[in-house]
Design a protein around this motif. Sequence first.
Motif, PDB file in Angstrom:
ATOM      1  N   ALA A 240       0.853  -1.195   0.000  1.00 47.73           N
ATOM      2  CA  ALA A 240       0.000   0.000   0.000  1.00 47.73           C
ATOM      3  C   ALA A 240       0.885   1.240   0.000  1.00 47.73           C
ATOM      4  O   ALA A 240       1.665   1.443   0.932  1.00 47.73           O
ATOM      5  CB  ALA A 240      -0.923   0.005   1.225  1.00 47.73           C
ATOM      6  N   ALA A 241       0.770   2.048  -1.044  1.00 52.18           N
ATOM      7  CA  ALA A 241       1.578   3.270  -1.166  1.00 52.18           C
ATOM      8  C   ALA A 241       0.894   4.395  -0.392  1.00 52.18           C
ATOM      9  O   ALA A 241       0.289   5.307  -0.959  1.00 52.18           O
ATOM     10  CB  ALA A 241       1.758   3.641  -2.631  1.00 52.18           C
ATOM     11  N   GLY A 242       0.998   4.318   0.925  1.00 48.54           N
ATOM     12  CA  GLY A 242       0.312   5.269   1.785  1.00 48.54           C
ATOM     13  C   GLY A 242       0.988   6.615   1.905  1.00 48.54           C
ATOM     14  O   GLY A 242       0.406   7.544   2.473  1.00 48.54           O
TER      15      GLY A 242
ATOM     16  N   ALA B  74       7.222  10.106  -5.916  1.00 48.22           N
ATOM     17  CA  ALA B  74       8.381   9.235  -6.127  1.00 48.22           C
ATOM     18  C   ALA B  74       8.327   7.999  -5.237  1.00 48.22           C
ATOM     19  O   ALA B  74       8.763   6.921  -5.640  1.00 48.22           O
ATOM     20  CB  ALA B  74       9.671  10.017  -5.863  1.00 48.22           C
ATOM     21  N   ALA B  75       7.783   8.156  -4.018  1.00 47.14           N
ATOM     22  CA  ALA B  75       7.679   7.009  -3.117  1.00 47.14           C
ATOM     23  C   ALA B  75       6.723   5.961  -3.680  1.00 47.14           C
ATOM     24  O   ALA B  75       6.997   4.760  -3.625  1.00 47.14           O
ATOM     25  CB  ALA B  75       7.216   7.473  -1.738  1.00 47.14           C
ATOM     26  N   ALA B  76       5.589   6.414  -4.238  1.00 47.74           N
ATOM     27  CA  ALA B  76       4.632   5.474  -4.819  1.00 47.74           C
ATOM     28  C   ALA B  76       5.215   4.790  -6.046  1.00 47.74           C
ATOM     29  O   ALA B  76       5.030   3.582  -6.254  1.00 47.74           O
ATOM     30  CB  ALA B  76       3.333   6.207  -5.171  1.00 47.74           C
ATOM     31  N   ASP B  77       5.934   5.544  -6.873  1.00 50.87           N
ATOM     32  CA  ASP B  77       6.558   4.947  -8.056  1.00 50.87           C
ATOM     33  C   ASP B  77       7.601   3.910  -7.649  1.00 50.87           C
ATOM     34  O   ASP B  77       7.700   2.838  -8.257  1.00 50.87           O
ATOM     35  CB  ASP B  77       7.213   6.034  -8.906  1.00 50.87           C
ATOM     36  CG  ASP B  77       6.200   6.988  -9.518  1.00 50.87           C
ATOM     37  OD1 ASP B  77       5.012   6.608  -9.602  1.00 50.87           O
ATOM     38  OD2 ASP B  77       6.579   8.108  -9.904  1.00 50.87           O
ATOM     39  N   GLN B  78       8.379   4.238  -6.637  1.00 52.72           N
ATOM     40  CA  GLN B  78       9.410   3.311  -6.182  1.00 52.72           C
ATOM     41  C   GLN B  78       8.794   2.036  -5.618  1.00 52.72           C
ATOM     42  O   GLN B  78       9.270   0.920  -5.887  1.00 52.72           O
ATOM     43  CB  GLN B  78      10.295   3.983  -5.134  1.00 52.72           C
ATOM     44  CG  GLN B  78      11.453   3.124  -4.657  1.00 52.72           C
ATOM     45  CD  GLN B  78      12.265   3.801  -3.557  1.00 52.72           C
ATOM     46  OE1 GLN B  78      11.934   4.904  -3.127  1.00 52.72           O
ATOM     47  NE2 GLN B  78      13.317   3.144  -3.092  1.00 52.72           N
ATOM     48  N   LEU B  79       7.713   2.191  -4.851  1.00 53.20           N
ATOM     49  CA  LEU B  79       7.066   1.015  -4.277  1.00 53.20           C
ATOM     50  C   LEU B  79       6.423   0.161  -5.369  1.00 53.20           C
ATOM     51  O   LEU B  79       6.437  -1.079  -5.290  1.00 53.20           O
ATOM     52  CB  LEU B  79       6.017   1.456  -3.250  1.00 53.20           C
ATOM     53  CG  LEU B  79       5.501   0.353  -2.318  1.00 53.20           C
ATOM     54  CD1 LEU B  79       6.624  -0.174  -1.445  1.00 53.20           C
ATOM     55  CD2 LEU B  79       4.369   0.875  -1.445  1.00 53.20           C
TER      56      LEU B  79
END
Length: 417
Positions: free
Chosen positions: A249-251, A257-262
């Motif tokens: 879950a990309a919370g 960038a954090a969501a893309d990395q996850l």
Amino acid sequence: MEILLIVVIAVALIVLAGTGLVIGRRRRLPTPPPVPPVSAPPESAPAGVAAPDTGAPEAPPIPPAGPPVGPGAPVAVEAPPAPVPPPGPAAPAAAVEAAPEVRPEAPVEMLPEVEPVAPPRFRDRLGRARSTLSGYLSSVRSRHGIDESTWEELEEGLILADVGTAVTTGILDDLRARVKRDSVVDPDQLVEALKEELVTLLQGDTELHTATGVTNVWLFVGVNGVGKTTTIGKLGRRQVRAGHKVVMAAGDTFRAAAADQLEAWAERVGASIIRGNEGGDPGAVVFDAVQHAAARDADLVLADTAGRLHTKTNLMEELKKVRRVAERPPGQVTEVLLVIDATTGQNGLIQAQQFAAAVGVTGVVLTKLDGTAKGGIVVAIRRELDLPIKLVGLGEGPDDLVDFDAEEFVEALVGAD
């Protein structure tokens, strides 16, 4: 008599004038063109006799509206019906409509299994932290007895390793009592006693817990830049290999960038990914991830969270909300892991205090432990907050996130070269 004659002559003149007017009007009117007589179509000449040449061009033949009739019209002869073959056996249904061809599945070529990489050893990766203490410990071992300068050297070494002043004082007080109780007089025995004290202090519940019959949620908290997303990716890799069905879950919706990395990590390790709009509600993302996992029989959700400055009260309130949402059935929060960059030293201890008070941290993940000389932060967090160290990062590789082992850590930190 003359009057009568005059009247007769006048009437005659009037009649003649009228007649002339009528004749003249007729001559001025245009004469319509003569209509050519319509001649009947010539009859067909008998076979073998040429039709007479009239000298006029032939008009194109007009197709008859129906079958020609008359004495010279050809007579249509019907063809005899085609012979009907004798009835045979009924054709199978497949002859009417071809069924789809079913091909046998090709044998799957089994790729050779890649042997899992052996986890790195603490001793191989904690060279910088060990070098901070090694000089002091070597000096202590070289002494012929235990005196006050021995204790001063131990104190200075532990403080430089970022154990912290208060924690160092507490450890040495316990160690003094043990030396007195056990009548320890040899410096080597003193160092061994220090190692035993540290191992006892660092031991704790290092297991990552899951429950049966629920969708387990592991929340990862910490400030930006400590390696939360990478930790989730590496841990997701481990859990997928262990047989868990993982949803990420990309919370952290405040950093695209954090969501893309996850998402890249999820594709890499074979996990599902749930992400929301940038700047959206983190709680909604975690809620959707739990529902998605429950619908697909996934037993583990690894949830990233926002990590703005830990001094912001609103961030802590937001994390509390995320945890409440994650606890809604069928979800159950079984771990809240605080990720700390080991290179931050004592600042990591302050972070741990803030997050532990807000969301009930169950364990600590120390990243970048291989790149710091401040390995003593492990001891400080364990003693000050009574939080177990569950995982440590010993490198950049995907398999460099390892379970914390108190004995191996202490040996790498304090053991002789």
